[in-house]
Structures are given as structure tokens and as C-alpha cells.
Scaffold this active site. Structure first.
Site, PDB file in Angstrom:
ATOM      1  CB  VAL A 149      30.352  26.037  39.531  1.00 38.88           C
ATOM      2  CG1 VAL A 149      30.745  24.592  39.733  1.00 38.88           C
ATOM      3  CG2 VAL A 149      31.388  26.962  40.173  1.00 38.88           C
ATOM      4  CG  ASP A 167      18.780  27.216  37.081  1.00 35.08           C
ATOM      5  OD1 ASP A 167      19.986  27.382  37.271  1.00 35.08           O
ATOM      6  OD2 ASP A 167      17.896  27.866  37.700  1.00 35.08           O
ATOM      7  CE  LYS A 169      21.074  31.009  35.145  1.00 31.22           C
ATOM      8  NZ  LYS A 169      21.452  30.682  36.524  1.00 31.22           N
ATOM      9  CB  THR A 222      27.085  28.203  49.138  1.00 33.62           C
ATOM     10  OG1 THR A 222      28.319  28.442  48.431  1.00 33.62           O
ATOM     11  CG2 THR A 222      26.665  26.780  48.926  1.00 33.62           C
ATOM     12  CG  LEU A 254      35.188  27.109  37.167  1.00 33.20           C
ATOM     13  CD1 LEU A 254      34.456  28.421  37.086  1.00 33.20           C
ATOM     14  CD2 LEU A 254      34.627  26.112  36.178  1.00 33.20           C
ATOM     15  CG  PHE A 312      46.315  34.778  42.702  1.00 30.06           C
ATOM     16  CD1 PHE A 312      46.387  34.117  41.488  1.00 30.06           C
ATOM     17  CD2 PHE A 312      45.075  35.163  43.158  1.00 30.06           C
ATOM     18  CE1 PHE A 312      45.254  33.853  40.746  1.00 30.06           C
ATOM     19  CE2 PHE A 312      43.918  34.898  42.423  1.00 30.06           C
ATOM     20  CZ  PHE A 312      44.019  34.231  41.209  1.00 30.06           C
ATOM     21  CB  CYS A 320      35.035  32.938  45.072  1.00 29.14           C
ATOM     22  SG  CYS A 320      34.034  32.001  43.924  1.00 29.14           S
ATOM     23  NE  ARG A 375      28.227  37.430  41.623  1.00 29.75           N
ATOM     24  CZ  ARG A 375      28.093  36.129  41.417  1.00 29.75           C
ATOM     25  NH1 ARG A 375      27.501  35.386  42.314  1.00 29.75           N
ATOM     26  NH2 ARG A 375      28.538  35.569  40.309  1.00 29.75           N
TER      27      ARG A 375
HETATM   28  C1  UDX Z   1      38.445  32.841  42.429  1.00 27.90           C
HETATM   29  C2  UDX Z   1      39.482  31.715  42.484  1.00 27.90           C
HETATM   30  O1  UDX Z   1      40.669  32.120  41.801  1.00 27.90           O
HETATM   31  C3  UDX Z   1      38.911  30.441  41.877  1.00 27.90           C
HETATM   32  O2  UDX Z   1      39.848  29.381  42.013  1.00 27.90           O
HETATM   33  C4  UDX Z   1      37.621  30.097  42.609  1.00 27.90           C
HETATM   34  O3  UDX Z   1      37.032  28.954  42.043  1.00 27.90           O
HETATM   35  C5  UDX Z   1      36.647  31.258  42.561  1.00 27.90           C
HETATM   36  O4  UDX Z   1      37.277  32.430  43.080  1.00 27.90           O
HETATM   37  P1  UDX Z   1      37.538  34.555  40.596  1.00 27.90           P
HETATM   38  O5  UDX Z   1      36.746  35.163  41.710  1.00 27.90           O
HETATM   39  O6  UDX Z   1      36.866  34.265  39.307  1.00 27.90           O
HETATM   40  O7  UDX Z   1      38.187  33.159  41.068  1.00 27.90           O
HETATM   41  O8  UDX Z   1      38.725  35.551  40.264  1.00 27.90           O
HETATM   42  P2  UDX Z   1      40.300  35.672  40.543  1.00 27.90           P
HETATM   43  O9  UDX Z   1      40.970  35.724  39.238  1.00 27.90           O
HETATM   44  O10 UDX Z   1      40.788  34.681  41.500  1.00 27.90           O
HETATM   45  O11 UDX Z   1      40.373  37.116  41.202  1.00 27.90           O
HETATM   46  C6  UDX Z   1      39.697  37.428  42.411  1.00 27.90           C
HETATM   47  C7  UDX Z   1      40.009  38.829  42.841  1.00 27.90           C
HETATM   48  O12 UDX Z   1      41.382  38.947  43.192  1.00 27.90           O
HETATM   49  C8  UDX Z   1      39.770  39.883  41.757  1.00 27.90           C
HETATM   50  O13 UDX Z   1      39.226  41.035  42.324  1.00 27.90           O
HETATM   51  C9  UDX Z   1      41.156  40.143  41.216  1.00 27.90           C
HETATM   52  O14 UDX Z   1      41.291  41.414  40.633  1.00 27.90           O
HETATM   53  C10 UDX Z   1      41.987  40.011  42.479  1.00 27.90           C
HETATM   54  N1  UDX Z   1      43.405  39.683  42.228  1.00 27.90           N
HETATM   55  C11 UDX Z   1      43.751  38.478  41.712  1.00 27.90           C
HETATM   56  C12 UDX Z   1      44.385  40.615  42.548  1.00 27.90           C
HETATM   57  O15 UDX Z   1      44.084  41.728  43.016  1.00 27.90           O
HETATM   58  N2  UDX Z   1      45.696  40.298  42.365  1.00 27.90           N
HETATM   59  C13 UDX Z   1      46.082  39.091  41.869  1.00 27.90           C
HETATM   60  O16 UDX Z   1      47.292  38.871  41.733  1.00 27.90           O
HETATM   61  C14 UDX Z   1      45.072  38.163  41.519  1.00 27.90           C
END
Ligand code: UDX
Length: 428
Positions: free
Chosen positions: A7, A26, A31, A82, A149, A248, A259, A327
Site C-alpha cells: 500500500v 521505511d 529495502k 497490521t 488496491l 468476484f 487481506c 501468503r
Molecule cells: C484484496 C481486495 O480485493 C482489495 O480490495 C484489498 O485492498 C486487498 O485484498 P488481493 O488480496 O490483492 O485484494 O486479491 P483479490 O484479487 O481480491 O483476490 C483475493 C483472493 O480471492 C485470491 O485468492 C483470489 O484468487 C480469490 N478470488 C477472487 C476468487 O477465488 N474468485 C474471485 O472471483 C475473485
């Protein structure tokens, strides 16, 4: 920008690219020295180019000195981690409180302190308390500005956000932030000013809701498999209802990443602190934890319960495509479990070798897709990298009766059927 993780670094670089002067801080000396040399600590498409461009233009600088950076800045973003506190579900807020303390010692003129880290509702109140121990109240305001993001899409998500959420009741801070974000607002982002606590909760509620959406479609996919329905048709049919929305709703392995797993646990913990039972989110967490077990059972079924000495190839091991992040990836549960049962596992990931599997028996990293697929009994497409979408799997495996388990439904179903490849997808 305090903290140069996902972020902090992405937001800092993007703010610099919008014409602001940005200092990224940082504690990690190595880094910062690497960043100064243009070496980026994370895999994120487009980030390296943007860092180099803005560093050269002198809009972006890097330092390990919080005091120097705070004194030179009007707006201070806290973007530290966090993570989950050991043996609990709660968010560990020590990094954010330490950063707030260090900031407080260096406030000599008017500053806006903005929390961009994902924090439980009411954390802003605690940050304000910490800072007011050292700094005069008239000199600072504490604002919440969550970031949404996604890894792998970070620059686009920052530049074209659906919304910018600013949590503050301070009119001056709100005006300044609106002007900071005006280039994004003029491109269509909605600007929402709400209470600080409201902004904090919007972030957790959004992540928990998206996790719920994914778990929901994953469970529907389980039912599809039993009733000979294609879950992709269900996702499209549901998603066209504007109240639901099509995004999603891709069924797949357990969701992972830095996250969703962490934030769903943390919001449940916050709920219990405020004596509120978030039963839906609790069951989403349970459903997701069961998902890897369920998919492992399916692997076992596909191999007719004979896993020992079976050659299994994993294509992609990260939690999603376009990131090197491992992760909470479901491969971390699946690969060790199959290795324990005696499978011989080769994996290929476009982001290379993963230390996470170094202690697992008979798990080998391959540097090419060909090497990973060669002679495999079962090819598992675990991550939806484009690299895996148009391959000639028959040519790659060489084995006559090889099987594909496409956990992301990325292969062209009709063609695969026509080629008479033994194929299993998710929810079909
Ligand atoms: C997420 C949130 O989308 C973002 O807004 C927040 O700031 C941080 O967490 P991120 O963890 O980068 O982002 O990935 P994301 O694209 O949301 O996918 C998260 C998980 O859900 C992945 O394991 C992905 O494969 C899974 N996923 C996502 C699905 O299984 N199906 C979907 O339709 C979408």
C-alpha cells in the site's frame, strides 16, 4: 508515506506520478537502499518503471528517517502492516502505534495524519490519543483513508478507484484531501467523506463482503458438481442482476492473500470486542478453511484414492495470478498434504522457486512448464496465469492417460472435451 509495503509503496509512487513530492520511509535499511537503486521489493506489474521515472524526476525519495520525512511533509500517510496477532484473530496494531509515536515527536507545524493501513474500527481514536501526548491538538488531525488496491492490479486500482473514502469531521483536512485526490475524482472516482470510524469499518466490511461472495459461489460450485450444472453459467446468470454484480463470482480454490483471510478474522474479533456476533463472516471463514480439504478430497477421488507415487504437477502456486505472494495460498495446504501421502510433486510458477516448500519431501521446483508437466499423471492448474491458458497439454504431458484438474476454470472446456482429455474443473 510511512511503510513501503504494497500500500505504501504503490500509493507513494502513484501520488508522485500525479505531481506531488513524496518521501517514502521505511525502517528496513536494506529495502530503502535497494529502492534508491531502483530495485523493487515486490512483484507488481508496472511498479518498477513508475518508481524509476518519479525518482529520476526527483518527485520521489526514500529514507529511513521518520523525523526528517515528517518534518518536511504536510500530509503523512501511515501504511504499515497490521498482521494477525500470534495465537489470536485480532489485528496486531503495534506497528501502527509505534509509527504514530514516532510521528508525534516530530510535529512542529500543522500536519494531517492519515491512516491507510487496514485497522479495526476505533483505531483512529487511539492514534489520536497517542499523538496528542506529544503534539498540540491544533497542529494535527487524524484521518482514515482506506486503500482498496489489489495485488497485481495495484497501479490501475490506485489510479482508477471506484471510490475514495475519507473519514474525518475536520473540514480543512477534508478540503486538502479532496484536492490531493482531485486528479482521480476528475477521472470518475466517487469521493465520499464520512466519519473516521465509518471509513475504518467500510474497509473491513468491503473485504469481508468480497470474501463472502467468493465463498458463496464456491459452495454453489459444490452443488453444481453434484447436479451437472456449470457454475460459470450460474455466475453469469446471477451477476447480470445489477443488485448482485458479476465480479468476484469466480469459483476456485480457497481464497488467500494478505487481506481476506486476515481481515475476516480481525472483523470477527472486533465484533466480539463490541459484543456483536458476525455469524455470516464466521461461517465464511469456516467455509474457506474447509475448501482446501474439500479440493484435496477431490484430488484423491480423481486419482482413485491412489496418491502414493503419483506424479502431480502444480501450475502456479501463488494465491492468485500476477503476484509472487504466497501468503495464505491454498497451495500451502495442498502441496504438503499430497507430499505426505507420497505423491511426487513438480511445480512451476512464473515467479519462480518458493522457499515455502523447501522442507516438503519430493516437491520440486521446475523452471519451465514443459519440465513440470512432463510425464505427469495429474496436472493441477492452481493459479490463473495467462501462461497456462493456451497450452497443448497432450504434447506437454506425454503420458497417455494424464488428467487435468483446472481449479480456476481457465481452459476452453469444449476444446478440452473435443481433444478427449480427462478433465475436471470447478463446479462443472
Ligand atoms: C484484496 C481486495 O480485493 C482489495 O480490495 C484489498 O485492498 C486487498 O485484498 P488481493 O488480496 O490483492 O485484494 O486479491 P483479490 O484479487 O481480491 O483476490 C483475493 C483472493 O480471492 C485470491 O485468492 C483470489 O484468487 C480469490 N478470488 C477472487 C476468487 O477465488 N474468485 C474471485 O472471483 C475473485
Amino acid at each position: 508515506m510511512i511503510g513501503t509495503g504494497y500500500v505504501g509503496l504503490v500509493s507513494g509512487v502513484c501520488f508522485a506520478d500525479l505531481g506531488n513530492e513524496v518521501i517514502c520511509v521505511d525502517k528496513d535499511v536494506d529495502k530503502i537502499s535497494k529502492l534508491k537503486r531502483g530495485i523493487i521489493p515486490i512483484y507488481e506489474p508496472g511498479l518498477s518503471e513508475l518508481v524509476k521515472k518519479n525518482y529520476k524526476a526527483k518527485r520521489l525519495s526514500f529514507t529511513t528517517s521518520i523525523s526528517d520525512a515528517v518534518q518536511k511533509s504536510n500530509i503523512i500517510f501511515l501504511c504499515v502492516g497490521t498482521p494477525t496477532k500470534k495465537n489470536t484473530n485480532a489485528a496486531d496494531l503495534s506497528q501502527i502505534f509505534n509509527a504514530a509515536k514516532e510521528v508525534s515527536r516530530n510535529i512542529k507545524s500543522s500536519k494531517i495524519i492519515i491512516n491507510k493501513s487496514t485497522v479495526p474500527v476505533t483505531t483512529g481514536d487511539q492514534i489520536e490519543k497517542i499523538i496528542s501526548k506529544k503534539a498540540k491538538k491544533k497542529y494535527f488531525s487524524v484521518v482514515s483513508n482506506p486503500e482498496f488496491l489489489r495485488e497485481g492490479e495495484a497501479i490501475r486500482d490506485f489510479t482508477f478507484p471506484d471510490r475514495v473514502i475519507i473519514g474525518t469531521s475536520n473540514k480543512k483536512s477534508n478540503r486538502i484531501l479532496k484536492s490531493l485526490y482531485s486528479p482521480l475524482i476528475s477521472k470518475g472516482a466517487k469521493y465520499i467523506n464520512t466519519s473516521r470510524r465509518g471509513a475504518e469499518l467500510i474497509k473491513y466490511a468491503s473485504n469481508a463482503f468480497l470474501a463472502t461472495k467468493i465463498s458463496f459461489i464456491n459452495e454453489i460450485a459444490n452443488l453444481c458438481e453434484k447436479t451437472d450444472v456449470n457454475v460459470e453459467d450460474v455466475s453469469i446468470g446471477m451477476g447480470l442482476d445489477k443488485r448482485i454484480g458479476g465480479r468476484f463470482l469466480r469459483a476456485g480454490p480457497a481464497y488467500g492473500g494478505s487481506c481476506f483471510p486476515k481481515d475476516t478474522r480481525a472483523i470477527v474479533d472486533t465484533g466480539s470486542k463490541f459484543k456483536t456476533d458476525l455469524s455470516i463472516i464466521k461461517s465464511v471463514i469456516r467455509s474457506n478453511e474447509n475448501r482446501s480439504k474439500l479440493l484435496l478430497l477431490k484430488v484423491s477421488k480423481i486419482l482413485k484414492n491412489k496418491i502414493k507415487n503419483k506424479k502431480i504437477c502444480f501450475l502456479g502456486v501463488t494465491f492468485k495470478a500476477n503476484t509472487d505472494d504466497m501468503r495464505e495460498s491454498s497451495s500451502l495446504t495442498m502441496i504438503p498434504s499430497l507430499s505426505k501421502k507420497g505423491a511426487l510433486i513438480k511445480y512451476y510458477d512464473p515467479t519462480g522457486y518458493k522457499n515455502e516448500f523447501s522442507k516438503n519431501k519430493n516437491v520440486f521446483n521446475c523452471t519451465t512448464i514443459e519440465e513440470a508437466c512432463f510425464d505427469a499423471d495429474l496436472i493441477i492448474i492452481h493459479t490463473e496465469w495467462n501462461d497456462f491458458k493456451s497450452l497443448n497439454y497432450k504434447k506437454l504431458s506425454k503420458k497417455k492417460n494424464f488428467i487435468i484438474y483446472d481449479m480456476r476454470n481457465i481452459l476452453p472446456y469444449d476444446k478440452i472435451k473435443k481433444d478427449k482429455i480427462k478433465y475436471f474443473g470447478i463446479g462443472k
